[in-house]
Design a protein around this motif. Structure first.
Motif, mmCIF file in Angstrom:
data_model
loop_
_atom_site.group_PDB
_atom_site.id
_atom_site.type_symbol
_atom_site.label_atom_id
_atom_site.label_comp_id
_atom_site.label_asym_id
_atom_site.label_seq_id
_atom_site.Cartn_x
_atom_site.Cartn_y
_atom_site.Cartn_z
ATOM 1 N N LEU A 69 48.244 -16.683 -31.254
ATOM 2 C CA LEU A 69 48.790 -16.330 -30.133
ATOM 3 C C LEU A 69 48.854 -17.303 -29.160
ATOM 4 N N ALA A 70 47.898 -17.992 -28.911
ATOM 5 C CA ALA A 70 47.951 -19.210 -27.905
ATOM 6 C C ALA A 70 48.847 -20.279 -28.195
ATOM 7 N N MET A 71 48.780 -20.299 -29.684
ATOM 8 C CA MET A 71 49.740 -21.430 -30.175
ATOM 9 C C MET A 71 51.365 -21.065 -29.755
ATOM 10 N N PHE A 72 51.593 -19.920 -30.160
ATOM 11 C CA PHE A 72 52.822 -19.080 -29.891
ATOM 12 C C PHE A 72 53.310 -19.310 -28.459
ATOM 13 N N TRP A 73 52.432 -19.005 -27.732
ATOM 14 C CA TRP A 73 52.465 -19.039 -26.124
ATOM 15 C C TRP A 73 52.815 -20.425 -25.944
ATOM 16 N N SER A 74 52.076 -21.506 -26.392
ATOM 17 C CA SER A 74 52.491 -23.005 -26.204
ATOM 18 C C SER A 74 53.675 -23.298 -26.579
ATOM 19 N N ILE A 75 54.253 -22.856 -27.706
ATOM 20 C CA ILE A 75 55.660 -22.848 -28.212
ATOM 21 C C ILE A 75 56.643 -22.743 -27.155
ATOM 22 N N HIS A 76 56.225 -21.389 -26.747
ATOM 23 C CA HIS A 76 57.505 -20.671 -26.020
ATOM 24 C C HIS A 76 57.345 -21.195 -24.529
ATOM 25 N N CYS A 77 56.279 -21.507 -24.026
ATOM 26 C CA CYS A 77 56.305 -22.053 -22.663
ATOM 27 C C CYS A 77 56.104 -23.476 -22.647
ATOM 28 N N LYS A 78 57.086 -24.374 -22.812
ATOM 29 C CA LYS A 78 57.069 -25.744 -23.169
ATOM 30 C C LYS A 78 56.439 -26.531 -22.081
ATOM 31 N N GLU A 79 56.734 -26.270 -21.008
ATOM 32 C CA GLU A 79 56.006 -26.905 -19.707
ATOM 33 C C GLU A 79 54.474 -26.480 -19.138
ATOM 34 N N SER A 80 54.322 -25.267 -19.794
ATOM 35 C CA SER A 80 52.874 -24.695 -19.408
ATOM 36 C C SER A 80 51.670 -25.593 -19.898
ATOM 37 N N ILE A 81 50.850 -25.775 -18.883
ATOM 38 C CA ILE A 81 49.646 -26.614 -19.044
ATOM 39 C C ILE A 81 48.399 -25.540 -19.485
ATOM 40 N N GLU A 82 48.802 -24.348 -18.949
ATOM 41 C CA GLU A 82 47.558 -23.356 -19.191
ATOM 42 C C GLU A 82 47.737 -22.931 -20.576
ATOM 43 N N SER A 83 48.777 -22.731 -21.262
ATOM 44 C CA SER A 83 48.938 -22.234 -22.569
ATOM 45 C C SER A 83 48.448 -23.273 -23.590
ATOM 46 N N ILE A 84 48.650 -24.491 -23.494
ATOM 47 C CA ILE A 84 48.137 -25.409 -24.110
ATOM 48 C C ILE A 84 46.645 -25.803 -23.980
ATOM 49 N N GLN A 85 46.280 -25.501 -22.938
ATOM 50 C CA GLN A 85 44.772 -25.581 -22.547
ATOM 51 C C GLN A 85 43.894 -24.480 -23.327
ATOM 52 N N THR A 86 44.635 -23.236 -23.097
ATOM 53 C CA THR A 86 43.914 -22.020 -23.843
ATOM 54 C C THR A 86 43.861 -22.284 -25.407
ATOM 55 N N ALA A 87 45.072 -22.707 -25.769
ATOM 56 C CA ALA A 87 44.986 -23.162 -27.275
ATOM 57 C C ALA A 87 44.085 -24.042 -27.703
ATOM 58 N N LEU A 88 43.722 -25.120 -26.827
ATOM 59 C CA LEU A 88 42.828 -26.207 -26.969
ATOM 60 C C LEU A 88 41.483 -25.650 -27.046
ATOM 61 N N LEU A 89 41.161 -24.901 -26.065
ATOM 62 C CA LEU A 89 39.888 -24.182 -25.815
ATOM 63 C C LEU A 89 39.363 -23.272 -27.051
ATOM 64 N N ILE A 90 40.433 -22.632 -27.505
ATOM 65 C CA ILE A 90 40.076 -21.836 -28.650
ATOM 66 C C ILE A 90 39.818 -22.412 -29.865
ATOM 67 N N ASP A 91 40.644 -23.548 -30.225
ATOM 68 C CA ASP A 91 40.671 -24.356 -31.379
ATOM 69 C C ASP A 91 39.236 -24.925 -31.318
ATOM 70 N N ALA A 92 38.636 -25.607 -30.322
ATOM 71 C CA ALA A 92 37.324 -26.210 -29.989
ATOM 72 C C ALA A 92 36.455 -25.297 -30.332
ATOM 73 N N LEU A 93 36.355 -24.239 -29.820
ATOM 74 C CA LEU A 93 35.305 -23.289 -29.884
ATOM 75 C C LEU A 93 35.192 -22.734 -31.398
ATOM 76 N N SER A 94 36.445 -22.500 -32.059
ATOM 77 C CA SER A 94 36.686 -22.188 -33.469
ATOM 78 C C SER A 94 36.015 -23.374 -34.647
ATOM 79 N N ILE A 95 35.902 -24.144 -34.238
ATOM 80 C CA ILE A 95 34.983 -25.132 -35.003
ATOM 81 C C ILE A 95 33.478 -24.625 -35.172
ATOM 82 N N VAL A 96 32.834 -24.061 -34.290
ATOM 83 C CA VAL A 96 31.670 -23.682 -34.203
ATOM 84 C C VAL A 96 31.543 -22.245 -34.845
ATOM 85 N N PHE A 97 32.586 -21.279 -34.498
ATOM 86 C CA PHE A 97 32.567 -20.106 -35.076
ATOM 87 C C PHE A 97 32.900 -20.112 -36.583
#
Length: 167
Positions: free
Chosen positions: A48-76
Motif C-alpha cells: 500500500l505504501a508503494m502504491f501511495w508512492s507511485i500515485h503521489c510522485k512528488e510526495s516525500i512522506e509516501s516514499i519515506q513510509t515505504a522505505l521505513l516499512i521495507d527496512a523494518l520488514s527485513i527484521v520481520f
C-alpha cells in the motif's frame, strides 16, 4: 534494448519496479502454507505504501513510509521465516527467502528515490527535528487560521475610520 542502469535511474520506473517485484514474491510466498497473518499484514502495508508512492510522485512522506516499512520488514521477515520454517513448504520458503534477499536492494533503491524527491535524512540522531526560536518552515499553502490581512496604518481614531476599508 535499453540499458538496465538507464531504467533503474529513472525515478518513476524505479518505484514501480520495486513494487512489482515485491508484489510477485509476496504473492508466491503466500501460496504455500505456514506463514502467519503478521507476514501478510506488514507486507500489505508495504505494498500500500508503494502504491501511495507511485500515485503521489512528488510526495516525500509516501516514499519515506515505504522505505521505513521495507527496512523494518527485513527484521520481520527474519523472525517469521525462522519461527515458522518447519511449517512452510518448499514454495513458501523459496519465495519468502528471495523476498528477504531483495529487501536491502529495494531499500537502497527507495532511499535513492527518497533523496531525489528532496528528502533529507536528519543528522544528530533526531528523527523529528525540533524548530527553535519560533522558526517555522515556509508553507506552500494558504493557512486559513492566519489570514494575511493588511493592518491599517492610519493614526486616526476608531470613530473616524472608514467602515468600507475593513471589508
Amino acid at each position: 534494448m535499453t540499458d538496465v542502469n538507464e531504467i533503474i535511474s529513472s525515478p518513476f520506473v524505479r518505484v514501480k519496479l520495486v513494487a512489482f517485484v515485491h508484489f510477485i514474491f509476496i504473492c508466491n510466498a503466500m501460496f504455500g502454507t505456514g506463514l502467519v497473518g503478521a507476514y501478510l499484514f506488514y507486507n500489505i502495508l508495504f505494498i500500500l505504501a508503494m502504491f501511495w508512492s507511485i500515485h503521489c510522485k512528488e510526495s516525500i512522506e509516501s516514499i519515506q513510509t515505504a522505505l521505513l516499512i521495507d527496512a523494518l520488514s527485513i527484521v520481520f521477515d527474519l523472525i517469521c521465516i525462522s519461527i515458522f520454517f518447519n511449517y512452510m513448504n518448499g514454495w513458501t520458503i523459496t519465495f519468502s527467502i528471495l523476498n528477504l534477499i531483495l529487501r536491502p536492494i529495494s531499500a537502497y533503491l527507495l532511499h535513492k528515490e527518497f533523496t531525489e524527491r528532496g528528502g533529507i535524512i536528519p543528522t544528530g540522531g533526531q528523527i523529528f527535528p525540533i524548530h527553535t526560536n519560533n522558526q517555522q518552515q515556509q508553507r506552500t499553502y494558504q493557512d486559513m487560521d492566519r489570514p494575511n490581512q493588511p493592518i491599517p496604518t492610519n493614526n486616526s481614531s476608531p470613530t473616524q475610520q472608514n467602515v468600507s476599508s475593513i471589508y
